[in-house]
Design a protein around this motif. Structure first.
Motif, PDB file in Angstrom:
ATOM      1  N   TYR A 223      35.396   1.331 -10.536  1.00  0.00           N
ATOM      2  CA  TYR A 223      34.770   0.039 -10.785  1.00  0.00           C
ATOM      3  C   TYR A 223      33.597   0.274 -11.723  1.00  0.00           C
ATOM      4  O   TYR A 223      32.650   0.975 -11.378  1.00  0.00           O
TER       5      TYR A 223
ATOM      6  N   TYR B 104      42.643   1.345 -12.772  1.00  0.00           N
ATOM      7  CA  TYR B 104      43.558   1.864 -11.763  1.00  0.00           C
ATOM      8  C   TYR B 104      44.071   3.237 -12.158  1.00  0.00           C
ATOM      9  O   TYR B 104      44.615   3.416 -13.238  1.00  0.00           O
TER      10      TYR B 104
ATOM     11  N   SER C 115      37.954  -3.052 -13.328  1.00  0.00           N
ATOM     12  CA  SER C 115      38.685  -2.191 -12.395  1.00  0.00           C
ATOM     13  C   SER C 115      39.683  -1.368 -13.186  1.00  0.00           C
ATOM     14  O   SER C 115      40.521  -1.916 -13.898  1.00  0.00           O
TER      15      SER C 115
ATOM     16  N   ILE D 293      46.121  -8.037 -13.513  1.00  0.00           N
ATOM     17  CA  ILE D 293      46.157  -6.603 -13.825  1.00  0.00           C
ATOM     18  C   ILE D 293      46.972  -6.380 -15.084  1.00  0.00           C
ATOM     19  O   ILE D 293      48.098  -6.880 -15.201  1.00  0.00           O
TER      20      ILE D 293
ATOM     21  N   THR E 142      33.814   3.897  -6.797  1.00  0.00           N
ATOM     22  CA  THR E 142      35.225   4.206  -6.607  1.00  0.00           C
ATOM     23  C   THR E 142      35.784   3.494  -5.389  1.00  0.00           C
ATOM     24  O   THR E 142      35.052   3.170  -4.450  1.00  0.00           O
TER      25      THR E 142
ATOM     26  N   CYS F  65      42.047   3.716  -5.214  1.00  0.00           N
ATOM     27  CA  CYS F  65      42.728   4.109  -6.456  1.00  0.00           C
ATOM     28  C   CYS F  65      42.096   3.435  -7.670  1.00  0.00           C
ATOM     29  O   CYS F  65      42.748   3.243  -8.686  1.00  0.00           O
ATOM     30  N   CYS F  66      40.835   3.079  -7.566  1.00  0.00           N
ATOM     31  CA  CYS F  66      40.169   2.363  -8.655  1.00  0.00           C
ATOM     32  C   CYS F  66      38.812   2.957  -8.983  1.00  0.00           C
ATOM     33  O   CYS F  66      38.110   3.455  -8.108  1.00  0.00           O
TER      34      CYS F  66
END
Length: 126
Positions: free
Chosen positions: A98, A72, A70, A39, A92, A95-96
């Protein structure tokens, strides 16, 4: 960071990630930083749940995963529903977002979601 991006097999996914990183850096005013092995986050905040569990997380972030990019954002995607309907082709999670191809998104709407998400995090976790 660049060394990590070079491990991503898809050139399109790397390019999309770089574009989202540029947007996130402009919105947050923060440099990219690795959060774990995959991330890329911008800024940070400290949270504490009612259960007492606490931790740190980036204000916003992106990960060029194999299946999708992804993105965030602040949890509770229901708050973004009016904007999500204008965003374009994405899925979705909690909290992402895609995203298969960044070119399939309406970038001004993505920027608006990211700005509002970052503002919401800063307001909730000053």
């Amino acid at each position: 960071m660049e060394a990590y991006l070079q491990t991503v097999a898809s050139e399109q996914r790397r390019d999309d990630c770089r574009q989202v990183m540029e947007i996130m850096q402009k919105i947050t005013g923060e440099p990219p930083q690795m959060w774990g092995p995959s991330i890329i986050g911008f800024g940070s905040y400290h949270y504490t749940y009612d259960s007492g569990r606490s931790g740190d997380w980036p204000l916003t972030g992106v990960s060029p995963r194999a299946a999708a990019l992804s993105i965030y954002i602040m949890p509770d995607l229901d708050a973004w529903e009016p904007l999500l309907s204008q965003l374009g082709d994405c899925k979705t999670g909690k909290c992402c977002l895609y995203v298969k191809k960044l070119s399939e998104l309406h970038l001004p709407t993505l920027k608006k979601i990211l700005r509002q998400s970052v503002a919401a995090v800063k307001k909730k976790y000053p």
